[in-house]
Design a protein around this motif. Structure first.
Motif, PDB file in Angstrom:
ATOM      1  N   GLN A 163      -8.661   8.178  -8.092  1.00 54.09           N
ATOM      2  CA  GLN A 163      -8.655   7.798  -6.438  1.00 54.09           C
ATOM      3  C   GLN A 163      -9.668   6.912  -6.577  1.00 54.09           C
ATOM      4  O   GLN A 163     -11.104   6.958  -6.864  1.00 54.09           O
ATOM      5  CB  GLN A 163      -8.763   8.727  -5.361  1.00 54.09           C
ATOM      6  CG  GLN A 163      -8.335   8.724  -4.089  1.00 54.09           C
ATOM      7  CD  GLN A 163      -8.526   9.525  -3.497  1.00 54.09           C
ATOM      8  OE1 GLN A 163      -8.838  10.744  -3.977  1.00 54.09           O
ATOM      9  NE2 GLN A 163      -8.761  10.021  -2.176  1.00 54.09           N
ATOM     10  N   GLY A 187      -2.777   1.149   0.086  1.00 55.23           N
ATOM     11  CA  GLY A 187      -1.882   0.828   1.031  1.00 55.23           C
ATOM     12  C   GLY A 187      -2.556   0.322   2.702  1.00 55.23           C
ATOM     13  O   GLY A 187      -3.875  -0.061   2.904  1.00 55.23           O
ATOM     14  N   TRP A 210       2.507   3.170   6.713  1.00 54.24           N
ATOM     15  CA  TRP A 210       2.576   3.772   5.830  1.00 54.24           C
ATOM     16  C   TRP A 210       3.998   2.547   4.780  1.00 54.24           C
ATOM     17  O   TRP A 210       4.961   2.652   4.653  1.00 54.24           O
ATOM     18  CB  TRP A 210       4.568   4.885   5.548  1.00 54.24           C
ATOM     19  CG  TRP A 210       3.961   5.900   5.367  1.00 54.24           C
ATOM     20  CD1 TRP A 210       3.113   7.585   5.651  1.00 54.24           C
ATOM     21  CD2 TRP A 210       3.965   7.031   3.975  1.00 54.24           C
ATOM     22  NE1 TRP A 210       3.318   8.053   5.110  1.00 54.24           N
ATOM     23  CE2 TRP A 210       3.110   7.804   3.754  1.00 54.24           C
ATOM     24  CE3 TRP A 210       4.539   5.844   3.002  1.00 54.24           C
ATOM     25  CZ2 TRP A 210       3.908   8.215   1.859  1.00 54.24           C
ATOM     26  CZ3 TRP A 210       5.022   5.867   1.763  1.00 54.24           C
ATOM     27  CH2 TRP A 210       4.357   7.053   1.423  1.00 54.24           C
ATOM     28  N   PHE A 263       2.845   0.805   1.391  1.00 53.26           N
ATOM     29  CA  PHE A 263       1.887   0.084  -0.131  1.00 53.26           C
ATOM     30  C   PHE A 263       2.712  -0.014  -1.468  1.00 53.26           C
ATOM     31  O   PHE A 263       3.205   0.119  -1.117  1.00 53.26           O
ATOM     32  CB  PHE A 263       1.841   2.303  -0.892  1.00 53.26           C
ATOM     33  CG  PHE A 263       1.526   3.220   0.497  1.00 53.26           C
ATOM     34  CD1 PHE A 263      -0.492   3.220   0.289  1.00 53.26           C
ATOM     35  CD2 PHE A 263       1.504   3.576   1.579  1.00 53.26           C
ATOM     36  CE1 PHE A 263      -1.294   4.406   1.395  1.00 53.26           C
ATOM     37  CE2 PHE A 263       0.855   4.458   2.216  1.00 53.26           C
ATOM     38  CZ  PHE A 263      -0.546   4.814   2.121  1.00 53.26           C
ATOM     39  N   ILE A 301       1.046  10.417  -3.085  1.00 52.94           N
ATOM     40  CA  ILE A 301       0.513   9.181  -1.659  1.00 52.94           C
ATOM     41  C   ILE A 301       0.592  10.553  -1.013  1.00 52.94           C
ATOM     42  O   ILE A 301      -0.661   9.931  -0.006  1.00 52.94           O
ATOM     43  CB  ILE A 301       1.323   8.530  -1.076  1.00 52.94           C
ATOM     44  CG1 ILE A 301       1.278   7.118  -2.420  1.00 52.94           C
ATOM     45  CG2 ILE A 301       1.014   7.734   0.075  1.00 52.94           C
ATOM     46  CD1 ILE A 301       2.497   5.731  -2.227  1.00 52.94           C
ATOM     47  N   LYS A 341      -2.799  11.480   2.418  1.00 56.12           N
ATOM     48  CA  LYS A 341      -2.102  11.353   3.696  1.00 56.12           C
ATOM     49  C   LYS A 341      -1.869  12.638   4.332  1.00 56.12           C
ATOM     50  O   LYS A 341      -0.945  12.990   5.531  1.00 56.12           O
ATOM     51  CB  LYS A 341      -0.353  10.826   3.297  1.00 56.12           C
ATOM     52  CG  LYS A 341      -0.504   8.972   3.772  1.00 56.12           C
ATOM     53  CD  LYS A 341      -1.141   8.592   4.564  1.00 56.12           C
ATOM     54  CE  LYS A 341      -1.409   6.994   5.123  1.00 56.12           C
ATOM     55  NZ  LYS A 341      -1.701   6.323   6.063  1.00 56.12           N
TER      56      LYS A 341
END
Length: 195
Positions: free
Chosen positions: A103, A127, A132, A134, A189, A194
């Motif tokens: 990350q 993203g 949503w 990406f 993701i 998220k």
């Protein structure tokens, strides 16, 4: 190895539940609606289950397995406890390390590097903060795109906000590990960025 990974289009449907601790997804061929893979977290411990219902959910470890309906493993995705930034490992059907994700610090909208087994960057997933949408890219080359938008034949499967489509570029070679890494990253993701 299962040939299902060589498809270029996947519909991912998340299992919804009021008291759902595990991250479970079904993966379909959106052109015919056939279930082609299942993503499950089969070895979820009690403490991790309890922490999944708290603010510490994003820090909990995971061990996710993507398998075909006849129980052939495609990939295994693991992460230990995450304090600040996630470092995720991806293993193939033989439990051999094929790469992972790291990350990015202070990224708007979510971002992580997709790495090969030698920690070399293959591409970056990035993203938008507001939605949503990406992309897996390196320089100007797009490897794959993940979106909540789909207007194909299997549109009736696409009825929930927790469904999305993965489209892998046709230029990505069949049986290449990058296909498995991209599929694994799509599961991450939701779990890393998220939640």
């Amino acid at each position: 190895m299962s040939q299902v990974i060589n498809k270029n289009l996947f519909l991912v449907k998340e299992h919804i539940g009021l008291f759902k601790a595990a991250n479970n997804f079904d993966i379909y061929d959106p052109e015919n609606g056939e279930l082609i893979m299942e993503c499950r977290e089969p070895n979820l411990g009690l403490i991790t289950k309890l922490l999944r219902f708290t603010d510490y959910k994003r820090m909990t470890p995971f061990d996710v397995q993507i398998r075909t309906p006849d129980d052939q493993r495609v990939v295994r995705i693991t992460r230990g406890i995450s304090i600040f930034l996630s470092k995720v490992e991806v293993r193939d059907e033989n439990n051999e390390l094929i790469g992972g994700f790291k990350q990015k610090f202070l990224s708007i909208g979510g971002r992580f590097d997709v790495l090969d087994k030698n920690d070399e960057v293959i591409c970056t997933l990035s993203g938008k903060w507001t939605g949503w949408d990406f992309y897996f890219k390196r320089d100007d080359q797009e490897f794959a795109h993940v979106s909540k938008k789909w207007a194909g034949i299997g549109q009736e499967l696409f009825s929930s906000a927790d469904n999305y489509v993965l489209k892998i570029a046709e230029e990505i070679e069949a049986d290449h590990d990058v296909r498995k890494l991209i599929l694994a990253a799509v599961m991450c993701i939701d779990m890393v960025l998220k939640e």
